[in-house]
Design a protein around this motif. Structure first.
Motif, PDB file in Angstrom:
ATOM      1  N   THR A 180      42.908  19.952   5.689  1.00 53.91           N
ATOM      2  CA  THR A 180      43.023  21.313   6.181  1.00 53.91           C
ATOM      3  C   THR A 180      43.192  21.804   7.422  1.00 53.91           C
ATOM      4  O   THR A 180      42.787  21.134   8.473  1.00 53.91           O
ATOM      5  N   GLU A 181      43.906  22.874   7.773  1.00 57.66           N
ATOM      6  CA  GLU A 181      44.050  23.183   9.173  1.00 57.66           C
ATOM      7  C   GLU A 181      42.913  23.501   9.909  1.00 57.66           C
ATOM      8  O   GLU A 181      42.563  23.235  11.058  1.00 57.66           O
ATOM      9  N   GLU A 182      41.750  23.781   9.083  1.00 61.49           N
ATOM     10  CA  GLU A 182      40.600  24.162   9.534  1.00 61.49           C
ATOM     11  C   GLU A 182      39.809  22.955  10.307  1.00 61.49           C
ATOM     12  O   GLU A 182      39.141  23.001  11.162  1.00 61.49           O
ATOM     13  N   PHE A 183      40.081  21.856   9.530  1.00 60.85           N
ATOM     14  CA  PHE A 183      39.434  20.643  10.295  1.00 60.85           C
ATOM     15  C   PHE A 183      40.028  20.394  11.366  1.00 60.85           C
ATOM     16  O   PHE A 183      39.368  19.888  12.456  1.00 60.85           O
ATOM     17  N   VAL A 184      41.352  20.415  11.388  1.00 62.29           N
ATOM     18  CA  VAL A 184      42.055  20.140  12.610  1.00 62.29           C
ATOM     19  C   VAL A 184      41.652  21.091  13.944  1.00 62.29           C
ATOM     20  O   VAL A 184      41.549  20.527  14.923  1.00 62.29           O
ATOM     21  N   GLU A 185      41.482  22.334  13.740  1.00 58.80           N
ATOM     22  CA  GLU A 185      40.831  23.194  14.556  1.00 58.80           C
ATOM     23  C   GLU A 185      39.503  23.052  14.853  1.00 58.80           C
ATOM     24  O   GLU A 185      39.049  22.946  16.103  1.00 58.80           O
ATOM     25  N   LYS A 211      36.064  21.031  24.032  1.00 59.83           N
ATOM     26  CA  LYS A 211      34.709  21.721  24.414  1.00 59.83           C
ATOM     27  C   LYS A 211      34.849  23.517  24.338  1.00 59.83           C
ATOM     28  O   LYS A 211      34.472  24.031  25.411  1.00 59.83           O
ATOM     29  N   ARG A 212      35.536  23.708  23.184  1.00 53.34           N
ATOM     30  CA  ARG A 212      35.643  25.437  23.316  1.00 53.34           C
ATOM     31  C   ARG A 212      35.248  25.585  21.636  1.00 53.34           C
ATOM     32  O   ARG A 212      34.868  24.963  21.006  1.00 53.34           O
ATOM     33  N   LYS A 213      35.007  27.026  21.425  1.00 50.48           N
ATOM     34  CA  LYS A 213      34.591  27.531  20.123  1.00 50.48           C
ATOM     35  C   LYS A 213      35.810  27.441  19.252  1.00 50.48           C
ATOM     36  O   LYS A 213      36.789  27.601  19.837  1.00 50.48           O
ATOM     37  N   PRO A 214      35.704  27.040  18.013  1.00 50.91           N
ATOM     38  CA  PRO A 214      36.878  26.909  17.270  1.00 50.91           C
ATOM     39  C   PRO A 214      37.199  28.486  16.601  1.00 50.91           C
ATOM     40  O   PRO A 214      36.171  29.526  16.681  1.00 50.91           O
ATOM     41  N   SER A 215      38.334  28.650  16.409  1.00 50.70           N
ATOM     42  CA  SER A 215      38.888  29.810  15.719  1.00 50.70           C
ATOM     43  C   SER A 215      39.543  29.827  14.430  1.00 50.70           C
ATOM     44  O   SER A 215      40.471  29.432  14.329  1.00 50.70           O
TER      45      SER A 215
END
Length: 258
Positions: free
Chosen positions: A239-244, A252-256
């Motif tokens: 999934t794209e969400e896994f990549v993100e 070291k940032r919050k995922p979107s």
């Protein structure tokens, strides 16, 4: 869509469903079960919805049971059909949704009302809530999954006591037995439900869907929950969400998540 027995509202990524039959203590009848099915189906299919909050109107009852007048003259075959159709249309349907349902129990949750809360994925209760399965006092047993889900949540002994005595327990007792996740003052109930929903919304919807499927597998006869977990774990990698999520961690940032 307009309903007669429930109300719905969308606030950002959270969908609210409220049983709205205050004169009947929000009791479930066939029409209400059908409307709830339609509302949950629509919310689950809505790409903008990430979590669902279920509650009852007023300050007295979440759902105070089923509408007994509808089945008081039923025979054996009618009773079996009532339970089978209700479980398929609403209670099992809710349990197997791909988006978490938070039951905000704002008062009496009895019979079908407690079964509705138990079919939800997370339960929070106000201090004034009373919970129970009083069906044996009417010469019948819980028919919407109550004998199964209560045992899973509180254990066999506690479930046997609650069902065979037809007694109610307090919100605090429900928390101590694991029946509800949190207990708060009534005026804080929706705020806590929204706080939990907000946390859910910050995470990967695809991963949450997979996690819920894996957890439910543990309670499904003939299904290997570990095998489902392995399969869903693997599916997440595509999934794209896994990549993100992993990229955001490295950077070291919050995922979107979209």
């Amino acid at each position: 869509m307009s309903y007669e027995n429930i109300t719905t509202e969308q606030k950002e990524r959270v969908h609210y469903i409220t049983v709205n039959r205050p004169k009947q203590m929000n009791a479930l009848n066939k029409a209400t079960i059908q409307e709830l099915h339609e509302a949950f189906k629509a919310a689950n299919e809505d790409e903008g919805t990430r979590a669902i909050i279920l509650t009852g109107s007023g300050e007295k009852a979440f759902v105070a049971g089923a509408d007994i007048k509808e089945f008081a003259d039923f025979g054996t075959s009618d009773g079996k059909a009532l339970a089978a159709q209700g479980q398929k249309k609403l209670f099992d349907f809710i349990e197997n949704l791909s988006k978490p349902v938070i039951a905000a129990i704002n008062g009496f949750a009895l019979g079908g009302g407690l079964e509705l809360a138990m079919a939800s994925h997370i339960r929070i209760a106000s201090h004034n809530a009373k919970l129970g399965l009083p069906e044996v006092s009417l010469g019948v047993i819980p028919g919407y999954g109550g004998t199964q889900r209560l045992s899973q949540l509180v254990g066999r002994g506690k479930a046997m006591e609650m069902i065979t005595t037809a007694g109610m327990i307090s919100a605090d007792d429900a928390y101590e037995s694991g029946l509800v996740n949190h207990v708060v003052a009534q005026d804080e109930l929706m705020a806590l439900a929204e706080k939990i929903a907000s946390k859910i919304c910050n995470n990967s919807g695809n991963a949450i869907k997979s996690a819920m499927k894996a957890v439910n597998a543990n309670y499904t006869d003939g299904v290997d929950g570990f095998a489902v977990e392995i399969a869903e774990f693997g599916n997440c990698f595509g999934t794209e969400e896994f990549v993100e999520g992993t990229t955001a961690f490295v950077e070291k940032r919050k995922p979107s998540f979209k």
